[in-house]
Design a protein around this motif. Structure first.
Motif, PDB file in Angstrom:
ATOM      1  N   TYR A 305       0.996  -1.154  -0.129  1.00 16.55           N
ATOM      2  CA  TYR A 305       0.213   0.030  -0.230  1.00 16.55           C
ATOM      3  C   TYR A 305       0.718   0.973   0.296  1.00 16.55           C
ATOM      4  CZ  TYR A 305      -3.989   3.186   1.529  1.00 16.55           C
ATOM      5  OH  TYR A 305      -4.445   4.179   1.257  1.00 16.55           O
ATOM      6  N   HIS A 306       0.400   1.864  -0.895  1.00 15.90           N
ATOM      7  CA  HIS A 306       1.168   4.125  -1.223  1.00 15.90           C
ATOM      8  C   HIS A 306       0.446   4.228  -1.439  1.00 15.90           C
ATOM      9  CE1 HIS A 306       4.451   1.266  -2.671  1.00 15.90           C
ATOM     10  NE2 HIS A 306       5.648   2.229  -2.622  1.00 15.90           N
ATOM     11  N   HIS A 307      -1.141   4.443  -1.688  1.00 20.55           N
ATOM     12  CA  HIS A 307      -2.050   5.486  -1.407  1.00 20.55           C
ATOM     13  C   HIS A 307      -3.264   5.485  -1.543  1.00 20.55           C
ATOM     14  CE1 HIS A 307      -1.365   5.279  -6.121  1.00 20.55           C
ATOM     15  NE2 HIS A 307      -0.336   5.367  -5.707  1.00 20.55           N
ATOM     16  N   PRO A 308      -4.628   6.109  -1.834  1.00 19.21           N
ATOM     17  CA  PRO A 308      -5.581   5.569  -1.724  1.00 19.21           C
ATOM     18  C   PRO A 308      -6.024   5.062  -3.448  1.00 19.21           C
ATOM     19  CG  PRO A 308      -5.635   7.986  -0.418  1.00 19.21           C
ATOM     20  CD  PRO A 308      -4.166   7.236  -1.039  1.00 19.21           C
ATOM     21  N   ARG A 309      -5.258   6.176  -3.625  1.00 20.92           N
ATOM     22  CA  ARG A 309      -5.738   5.965  -5.371  1.00 20.92           C
ATOM     23  C   ARG A 309      -5.887   4.275  -5.623  1.00 20.92           C
ATOM     24  NH1 ARG A 309      -2.363   9.979  -5.344  1.00 20.92           N
ATOM     25  NH2 ARG A 309      -0.915   8.931  -6.654  1.00 20.92           N
ATOM     26  N   HIS A 310      -4.816   3.522  -5.146  1.00 20.97           N
ATOM     27  CA  HIS A 310      -4.957   1.863  -4.936  1.00 20.97           C
ATOM     28  C   HIS A 310      -6.051   1.644  -5.622  1.00 20.97           C
ATOM     29  CE1 HIS A 310      -0.531   1.099  -5.010  1.00 20.97           C
ATOM     30  NE2 HIS A 310      -0.778   1.988  -3.563  1.00 20.97           N
ATOM     31  N   GLY A 311      -7.045   1.487  -4.106  1.00 16.15           N
ATOM     32  CA  GLY A 311      -8.428   1.815  -4.671  1.00 16.15           C
ATOM     33  C   GLY A 311      -8.657  -0.007  -3.604  1.00 16.15           C
ATOM     34  N   TYR A 312      -7.786  -0.506  -2.628  1.00 18.19           N
ATOM     35  CA  TYR A 312      -8.258  -0.991  -1.811  1.00 18.19           C
ATOM     36  C   TYR A 312      -7.094  -0.724  -0.378  1.00 18.19           C
ATOM     37  CZ  TYR A 312      -2.503  -1.914  -2.894  1.00 18.19           C
ATOM     38  OH  TYR A 312      -1.878  -2.000  -3.422  1.00 18.19           O
ATOM     39  N   LEU A 313      -7.153  -0.865   0.145  1.00 16.45           N
ATOM     40  CA  LEU A 313      -6.831  -0.664   1.744  1.00 16.45           C
ATOM     41  C   LEU A 313      -5.900  -1.950   2.195  1.00 16.45           C
ATOM     42  CD1 LEU A 313     -10.087   0.132   3.153  1.00 16.45           C
ATOM     43  CD2 LEU A 313      -8.577   1.815   3.194  1.00 16.45           C
ATOM     44  N   PRO A 314      -4.938  -1.387   3.066  1.00 15.82           N
ATOM     45  CA  PRO A 314      -3.993  -2.441   3.360  1.00 15.82           C
ATOM     46  C   PRO A 314      -4.718  -3.994   4.046  1.00 15.82           C
ATOM     47  CG  PRO A 314      -3.095   0.143   4.724  1.00 15.82           C
ATOM     48  CD  PRO A 314      -4.875   0.282   3.817  1.00 15.82           C
ATOM     49  N   GLY A 315      -4.192  -4.552   4.026  1.00 10.99           N
ATOM     50  CA  GLY A 315      -4.430  -6.115   4.614  1.00 10.99           C
ATOM     51  C   GLY A 315      -5.290  -6.358   3.163  1.00 10.99           C
ATOM     52  N   THR A 316      -5.392  -6.359   1.588  1.00 12.43           N
ATOM     53  CA  THR A 316      -5.369  -6.467   0.910  1.00 12.43           C
ATOM     54  C   THR A 316      -4.079  -7.531  -0.279  1.00 12.43           C
ATOM     55  OG1 THR A 316      -6.908  -5.185   0.164  1.00 12.43           O
ATOM     56  CG2 THR A 316      -6.466  -6.508  -1.192  1.00 12.43           C
ATOM     57  N   PRO A 317      -3.723  -8.834  -0.100  1.00 14.47           N
ATOM     58  CA  PRO A 317      -4.811  -9.466   0.488  1.00 14.47           C
ATOM     59  C   PRO A 317      -3.973  -9.654   2.097  1.00 14.47           C
ATOM     60  CG  PRO A 317      -2.413 -10.527  -0.164  1.00 14.47           C
ATOM     61  CD  PRO A 317      -2.780  -9.197  -1.019  1.00 14.47           C
ATOM     62  N   VAL A 318      -4.322 -10.813   2.865  1.00 17.52           N
ATOM     63  CA  VAL A 318      -3.913 -10.576   4.396  1.00 17.52           C
ATOM     64  C   VAL A 318      -3.340 -11.578   5.075  1.00 17.52           C
ATOM     65  CG1 VAL A 318      -5.621 -11.218   6.954  1.00 17.52           C
ATOM     66  CG2 VAL A 318      -7.040 -10.153   5.576  1.00 17.52           C
ATOM     67  N   THR A 319      -2.225 -11.633   5.621  1.00 20.13           N
ATOM     68  CA  THR A 319      -2.110 -12.625   6.095  1.00 20.13           C
ATOM     69  C   THR A 319      -1.660 -12.974   7.813  1.00 20.13           C
ATOM     70  OG1 THR A 319       0.167 -11.731   4.442  1.00 20.13           O
ATOM     71  CG2 THR A 319       0.669 -13.645   6.387  1.00 20.13           C
ATOM     72  N   TRP A 320      -2.298 -14.122   8.330  1.00 24.22           N
ATOM     73  CA  TRP A 320      -2.628 -14.453   9.406  1.00 24.22           C
ATOM     74  C   TRP A 320      -0.722 -14.644  10.490  1.00 24.22           C
ATOM     75  CZ3 TRP A 320      -7.363 -13.466  10.901  1.00 24.22           C
ATOM     76  CH2 TRP A 320      -8.418 -13.475  10.173  1.00 24.22           C
ATOM     77  N   VAL A 321      -1.145 -14.237  11.105  1.00 25.66           N
ATOM     78  CA  VAL A 321       0.072 -15.047  12.000  1.00 25.66           C
ATOM     79  C   VAL A 321      -0.643 -15.746  13.040  1.00 25.66           C
ATOM     80  CG1 VAL A 321       2.318 -14.645  12.843  1.00 25.66           C
ATOM     81  CG2 VAL A 321       1.998 -13.461  10.795  1.00 25.66           C
ATOM     82  N   ALA A 322      -0.135 -17.100  13.543  1.00 29.25           N
ATOM     83  CA  ALA A 322      -0.210 -17.666  14.709  1.00 29.25           C
ATOM     84  C   ALA A 322       0.268 -17.050  16.161  1.00 29.25           C
ATOM     85  CB  ALA A 322      -1.318 -19.308  14.843  1.00 29.25           C
ATOM     86  N   ALA A 323      -0.075 -16.817  16.787  1.00 32.28           N
ATOM     87  CA  ALA A 323       0.726 -15.793  18.468  1.00 32.28           C
ATOM     88  C   ALA A 323       0.424 -15.833  19.342  1.00 32.28           C
ATOM     89  CB  ALA A 323       1.430 -14.741  17.703  1.00 32.28           C
ATOM     90  N   GLU A 324       0.897 -16.348  20.244  1.00 32.74           N
ATOM     91  CA  GLU A 324       0.279 -15.914  21.532  1.00 32.74           C
ATOM     92  C   GLU A 324      -0.355 -14.149  21.717  1.00 32.74           C
ATOM     93  OE1 GLU A 324       3.798 -16.594  24.921  1.00 32.74           O
ATOM     94  OE2 GLU A 324       3.946 -18.947  23.740  1.00 32.74           O
ATOM     95  N   ASP A 325       0.294 -13.822  21.627  1.00 31.60           N
ATOM     96  CA  ASP A 325      -0.689 -12.687  21.693  1.00 31.60           C
ATOM     97  C   ASP A 325       0.133 -11.616  20.727  1.00 31.60           C
ATOM     98  OD1 ASP A 325       1.753 -10.721  21.729  1.00 31.60           O
ATOM     99  OD2 ASP A 325       1.585 -12.337  23.445  1.00 31.60           O
ATOM    100  N   ARG A 326      -0.694  -9.743  19.550  1.00 27.47           N
ATOM    101  CA  ARG A 326      -0.456  -9.740  18.989  1.00 27.47           C
ATOM    102  C   ARG A 326       0.745  -8.514  19.076  1.00 27.47           C
ATOM    103  NH1 ARG A 326      -2.719  -4.759  18.667  1.00 27.47           N
ATOM    104  NH2 ARG A 326      -4.253  -3.860  19.767  1.00 27.47           N
ATOM    105  N   SER A 327       1.569  -8.572  20.362  1.00 28.78           N
ATOM    106  CA  SER A 327       3.304  -8.037  20.157  1.00 28.78           C
ATOM    107  C   SER A 327       4.295  -7.836  19.284  1.00 28.78           C
ATOM    108  CB  SER A 327       3.770  -7.792  21.498  1.00 28.78           C
ATOM    109  OG  SER A 327       4.310  -9.589  21.686  1.00 28.78           O
ATOM    110  N   PRO A 328       4.533  -6.985  18.691  1.00 32.40           N
ATOM    111  CA  PRO A 328       5.918  -7.347  17.620  1.00 32.40           C
ATOM    112  C   PRO A 328       6.692  -8.865  17.757  1.00 32.40           C
ATOM    113  CG  PRO A 328       6.125  -5.004  18.092  1.00 32.40           C
ATOM    114  CD  PRO A 328       4.917  -5.782  18.905  1.00 32.40           C
ATOM    115  N   ASP A 329       7.412  -9.079  19.174  1.00 35.47           N
ATOM    116  CA  ASP A 329       7.698 -10.085  19.415  1.00 35.47           C
ATOM    117  C   ASP A 329       7.284 -11.465  19.446  1.00 35.47           C
ATOM    118  OD1 ASP A 329       9.936  -8.496  20.080  1.00 35.47           O
ATOM    119  OD2 ASP A 329       9.664  -8.439  22.321  1.00 35.47           O
ATOM    120  N   ALA A 330       5.818 -11.555  19.481  1.00 34.88           N
ATOM    121  CA  ALA A 330       5.561 -12.959  20.121  1.00 34.88           C
ATOM    122  C   ALA A 330       4.979 -12.863  18.101  1.00 34.88           C
ATOM    123  CB  ALA A 330       3.828 -12.764  20.179  1.00 34.88           C
TER     124      ALA A 330
END
Length: 411
Positions: A305-330
């Protein structure tokens, strides 16, 4: 009365110069000044020249072709550049000769000490109303872990993005993300700011750097300091590993930015699903590449993602991570363990494919087709299908529509 020292260098570069050496420097001296301002002028209709800066004690920033100048002060700097004391000695304006015509053109560099311009504050971004997180979907996960939704490739004004870190974070929250990796080109000026900006918007912002060369890009994840893009890419791989980070080759098949560097050792991670592949969602080239990658590959997606003219939002596509919590280290621990999955969208009814131990679980899967790396394909019946390892086939796996459109990916 403040005396301003103004140094002007008028250079001429053409295609021959680019082909001979694509990175040039303009030296200048600092001796007690409290700030510096650099302005770059050339015919932008005919050329692209990248801009950066190094001081005697190391790299101070990079803005590529996105800016016409920068200011560095002890307490503030243009986004993309690192504030701090101006150590005395020889500094260098860095010029990346990215695109030049055959006939040389003038490239003018003006250096002023002290700087005459101020550094405007970065917009904080309007905090979004409470947004349902994609992780609330509660994808089935191993005991003690949660699948968190994010994006491993995005840019702000700290490189060639058009929105501040706060504005970028607000967009990611709007799309329901739990985390976002901010991966600026050849700079880590944003790293010290991420925790506070993330807290202000209730999202985890992961430190990243897009190590950018003329023959390919690679994202380095983790608070591991700056990676020198001027070194051979084999050094990227070894240094990121030695510092405890994760290196991922970006958009390895994308147009003029495809990865061309030979490597002694492939990094584990690969941006298998770049946003551009959503437009060619039946393309088979990513699987051809993956079959030649490491068996323990970490699979990532990125919106770039760089700018709104893309026509999509961050998370296109979505990467999922299985972690203990959503801290950077986890989240980084989850990456190192290879616990990732990719879906087209963060919505709760989007088809998904995840691992629980050796089992492969397909969700919202009725009428989809499961494919593996051996070319086996099977039609799935039912919204939730659990396949033990002996029945799943040879991973990585993908869910497709009956017409071959990619819907989800899992190792």
């Amino acid at each position: 009365m403040v005396v301003v020292t103004r140094l002007v260098r008028a250079l001429r570069f053409g295609l021959d110069d680019l082909l001979a050496e694509d990175l040039r420097t303009v030296p200048f001296e600092v001796d007690g000044e409290q700030s510096v301002e650099v302005t770059l002028e050339y015919d932008r209709e005919r050329a692209v020249v990248d801009l950066g800066c190094a001081g005697p004690d190391g790299w101070r920033g990079w803005s590529g072709g996105a800016r016409e100048g920068f200011v560095i002060r002890p307490a503030a700097a243009t986004p993309g550049y690192v504030p701090g004391p101006l150590e005395p000695g020889e500094w260098h304006v860095q010029l990346g000769l990215y695109r030049l015509p055959v006939e040389p053109i003038e490239v003018r560099v003006t250096i002023e000490t002290p700087a005459t311009s101020q550094v405007p504050p970065e917009p904080a971004g309007r905090r979004q109303p409470a947004t349902p997180r994609a992780s609330a979907r509660a994808l089935p996960a191993p005991d003690g872990l949660t699948w968190f939704a994010g994006d491993f490739h995005a840019h702000s004004t700290h490189s060639d993005g058009e929105q501040s870190l706060g504005e970028l974070a607000a967009l990611a929250v709007r799309n329901g993300l739990d985390f976002l990796a901010v991966t600026e080109h050849n700079t880590v000026s944003h790293h010290p700011l991420l925790a506070d900006v993330g807290a202000a918007h209730d999202i985890t912002l992961l430190p990243g750097q897009e190590v950018t060369t003329s023959r390919g890009h690679a994202n380095a994840f983790g608070d591991i300091g700056w990676i020198d893009f001027r070194e051979h890419p084999d050094r990227f791989v070894s240094e990121v590993a030695d510092r405890g980070g994760v290196l991922s080759v970006c958009h390895p098949l994308q147009e003029e930015w495809a990865w061309q560097h030979p490597l002694a050792t492939l990094p584990r991670a690969i941006e298998l699903w770049h946003v551009t592949w959503l437009r060619e969602s039946t393309a088979t080239a990513p699987w051809t590449l993956l079959s030649r990658w490491r068996d323990d590959a970490i699979l990532l997606g990125g919106s770039d993602y760089h700018h709104p003219r893309h026509g999509y939002l961050p998370g296109t596509p979505v990467t999922w991570v299985a972690a203990e919590d959503r801290s950077p280290d986890a989240l980084l621990d989850g990456l190192h363990a290879g616990r990732t999955a990719i879906t087209r969208l963060p919505s709760p009814d989007a088809p998904a494919l995840v691992r629980i131990g050796d089992d492969l679980v397909a969700l919202a899967a009725a009428g989809t087709v499961l494919g593996d790396m051996e070319g086996r394909r099977r039609l799935l019946h039912g919204d939730r299908v659990v396949l033990p390892a002996e029945r799943a086939g040879t991973g990585p796996f993908r869910l497709e529509s009956p017409g071959g459109e990619i819907l989800a990916v899992s190792p």
